[in-house]
Design an enzyme around this catalytic site. Structure first.
Site, PDB file in Angstrom:
ATOM      1  N   CYS A 138       0.819  -1.207   0.000  1.00 24.24           N
ATOM      2  CA  CYS A 138       0.000   0.000   0.000  1.00 24.24           C
ATOM      3  C   CYS A 138       0.857   1.262   0.000  1.00 24.24           C
ATOM      4  CB  CYS A 138      -0.960   0.017   1.190  1.00 24.24           C
ATOM      5  SG  CYS A 138      -0.135   0.210   2.778  1.00 24.24           S
ATOM      6  N   ARG A 140       4.147   1.354  -1.432  1.00 25.87           N
ATOM      7  CA  ARG A 140       5.183   1.389  -2.465  1.00 25.87           C
ATOM      8  C   ARG A 140       4.906   0.392  -3.573  1.00 25.87           C
ATOM      9  NH1 ARG A 140       9.526   1.922  -0.052  1.00 25.87           N
ATOM     10  NH2 ARG A 140       8.655   2.028   2.043  1.00 25.87           N
ATOM     11  N   GLU A 202       7.841  -0.357  11.182  1.00 26.35           N
ATOM     12  CA  GLU A 202       6.658  -1.155  10.830  1.00 26.35           C
ATOM     13  C   GLU A 202       7.063  -2.602  10.580  1.00 26.35           C
ATOM     14  OE1 GLU A 202       3.562  -1.709   7.116  1.00 26.35           O
ATOM     15  OE2 GLU A 202       5.076  -0.129   7.065  1.00 26.35           O
TER      16      GLU A 202
END
Length: 538
Positions: A138, A140, A202
């Protein structure tokens, strides 16, 4: 969240046109994509320049193909071959990400996971591309390639992107990232470590990098260099998360979405807000977990099947979770104040006319909130034009992340030390590959001499020699050759385990080439052309 690929069927993009705009030679530009679904079109073999397509030592099936291959190889052995043999293959990354392009552009280039393999095949069918990989999430869409010629390879990939999307090259270049060799390697290492994510540290991006390797296994074109790059990136990601506190206190895209909704509610609490979650996949499940952690004790989940929702009910027994089928989505939205969407749908689930018909929420809340963390987006952008609705997408999560900027920078510095260390290791491994053709040629040279001399010896000994004696002679010859080769081979390896520099290794390689007339430049060339021919003929 992720969009990616496998399979070799044509993708559903209507009327893609070839772009004719000029290629930008910027070393760090970006790519812009308009609002169209992404289609990978099959590239015909006839589209290729036969000079780079044919030619190999390995025999092929037909006289026609042998003729084409022979003439192509002869052409390549002329002056034009110089760029393939004297210039090392280049690693490059071409794409766009959350830092360079808005979501309305990224979603147009997103490649569904089921079509990653096809994308690799299409890319490796290009004249100057040896290997390729696709990383599509979402945040890249990046294409990693090993190119026979750096600028020609990037030009071909850019034109391929233009052809399958119908977007002019000049438009793509405005938002494109373009990095070469060590810079491209460092970029992927930073991606895997979570340093390039919208949310520092992340965890999901490392899982997505791992999935690239899983999908790529056995796919022609996902070969030694690209596979080695992504596997090393996984090692980097694990080290950074193990040896630093980059993941502690950090938030994922899902938790940032839950935080953003809290910030937009009149009262920062889910105690009274009616919550609807569309999709119970990986992202949806994370949204639900973070909602629970923020005090949400009642929610409705719309999903295609009830199984995943039932599992969530079992996991969160103290939370009232109500399942609704996809057919009840609009009716469920009519009774919700905050709506989270996280599905893999390639078309919007909520259109302007749908939302316009929904009843107003309570005056205390003001507007209905749509938190859309899907790429492509699940909520039509023009929904935000309505006075009764507020729409936020993944790009709006920057508001949540900005509050932790200082802490982000400190953690990133810790991780960069590990990345620098691992970068040196990977570059040493990659450099060692440059000597592989010489090693193979030298071994083959020694083996030819060994086999010839053993045959002479056996013929002089007559027919009465036993198998045991034959084996003893063979073992003796192999032992002598292996011991003689050991020293030279050690001085041709560059794996970071000794103090020899790359220049010393390459000097040794060139010396062996001269002394034994190994002609490895031609060998390298023929190996590259053979790989292209075999890939095209499959």
């Amino acid at each position: 969240m992720a969009a990616a690929a496998s399979g070799v069927a044509a993708l559903p993009w209507p009327n893609a046109e070839r772009a004719t705009s000029s290629f930008s030679r910027s070393s760090h530009s970006q790519i812009r994509i308009p609002h169209r679904p992404f289609q990978i079109q099959t590239i015909r073999r006839s589209d290729f320049n036969p000079r780079c397509e044919m030619g190999a030592e390995k025999p092929v099936q037909t006289a026609t193909s042998r003729s084409l291959r022979s003439s192509a190889l002869e052409l390549l052995k002329t002056s034009s071959a110089d760029r393939y043999t004297k210039e090392r293959s280049s690693l490059a990354v071409i794409g766009l990400n959350v830092h360079t392009a808005p979501v309305e552009l990224r979603e147009k280039l997103a490649i569904p996971e089921a079509q990653w393999s096809q994308a690799i095949g299409e890319l490796c069918a290009l004249n100057h591309i040896e290997e390729a990989a696709v990383l599509s999430t979402c945040n890249r869409m990046e294409i990693y390639v090993v190119a026979l010629s750096q600028h020609r390879g990037v030009k071909e990939v850019t034109e391929w992107m233009s052809k399958v999307s119908g977007v002019p090259v000049s438009e793509l270049s405005k938002h494109r990232i373009l990095l070469y060799n060590e810079d491209a390697t460092q970029h992927l290492f930073e991606v895997a470590a979570g340093l390039d994510s919208l949310v520092l540290g992340e965890g999901q991006i490392l899982a997505q990098v791992k999935h690239v390797v899983k999908v790529g296994q056995g796919v022609p074109g996902f070969d030694r260099k690209i596979s080695g790059l992504f596997k090393h990136a996984i090692t980097v990601g694990k080290r950074v998360r193990t040896e630093t506190n980059i993941a502690s206190g950090s938030v994922s895209v899902s938790s940032a979405a839950v935080e953003l909704a809290l910030m937009k509610l009149p009262k920062p609490s889910y105690a009274t807000a009616r919550v609807l979650v569309i999709g119970a996949g990986k992202m949806g499940k994370l949204v639900i977990k973070h909602l629970v952690s923020k005090g949400c004790r009642e929610m409705v989940i719309v999903n295609r099947s009830e199984e995943r929702v039932a599992a969530l009910c079992e996991e969160f027994k103290d939370v009232e979770i109500i399942y609704k089928p996809l057919s009840d989505m609009i009716a469920s939205a009519a009774e919700a104040d905050v709506i989270f969407t996280s599905t893999a749908s390639e078309t919007p689930l909520f259109l302007k006319e749908h939302v316009q018909m929904l009843p107003s929420v309570s005056p205390e809340l003001g507007n209905r909130l749509f938190i859309d963390i899907s790429v492509p987006r699940n909520v039509e952008p023009c929904v935000s034009d309505l006075e009764t609705a507020c729409v936020y997408n993944v790009d709006d999560l920057k508001e949540v992340v900005a509050a932790h900027k200082e802490d982000r920078l400190r953690k990133a510095m810790e991780a960069q030390k590990i990345i620098t260390e691992e970068l040196s290791k990977f570059e040493a491994w990659k450099d060692s590959l440059e000597t592989v053709p010489t090693i193979k040629k030298f071994r083959a040279y020694a083996e030819r001499i060994r086999a010839c001399e053993v045959d002479k010896c056996l013929s002089k000994m007559g027919d009465d020699i036993s198998k045991k004696q034959q084996k003893a002679i063979y073992d003796l010859s192999m032992g002598i050759v292996n011991k003689l080769l050991h020293g030279p081979m050690q001085h041709l390896r560059c794996d970071g385990s000794d103090n020899r520099s790359l220049s010393e290794i390459l000097e040794n390689m060139h010396a062996l080439n001269r002394m034994f007339d190994l002609d490895t430049d031609t060998s390298v060339l023929e190996e590259k052309i053979r790989a292209k021919v075999e890939r095209i003929q499959k």
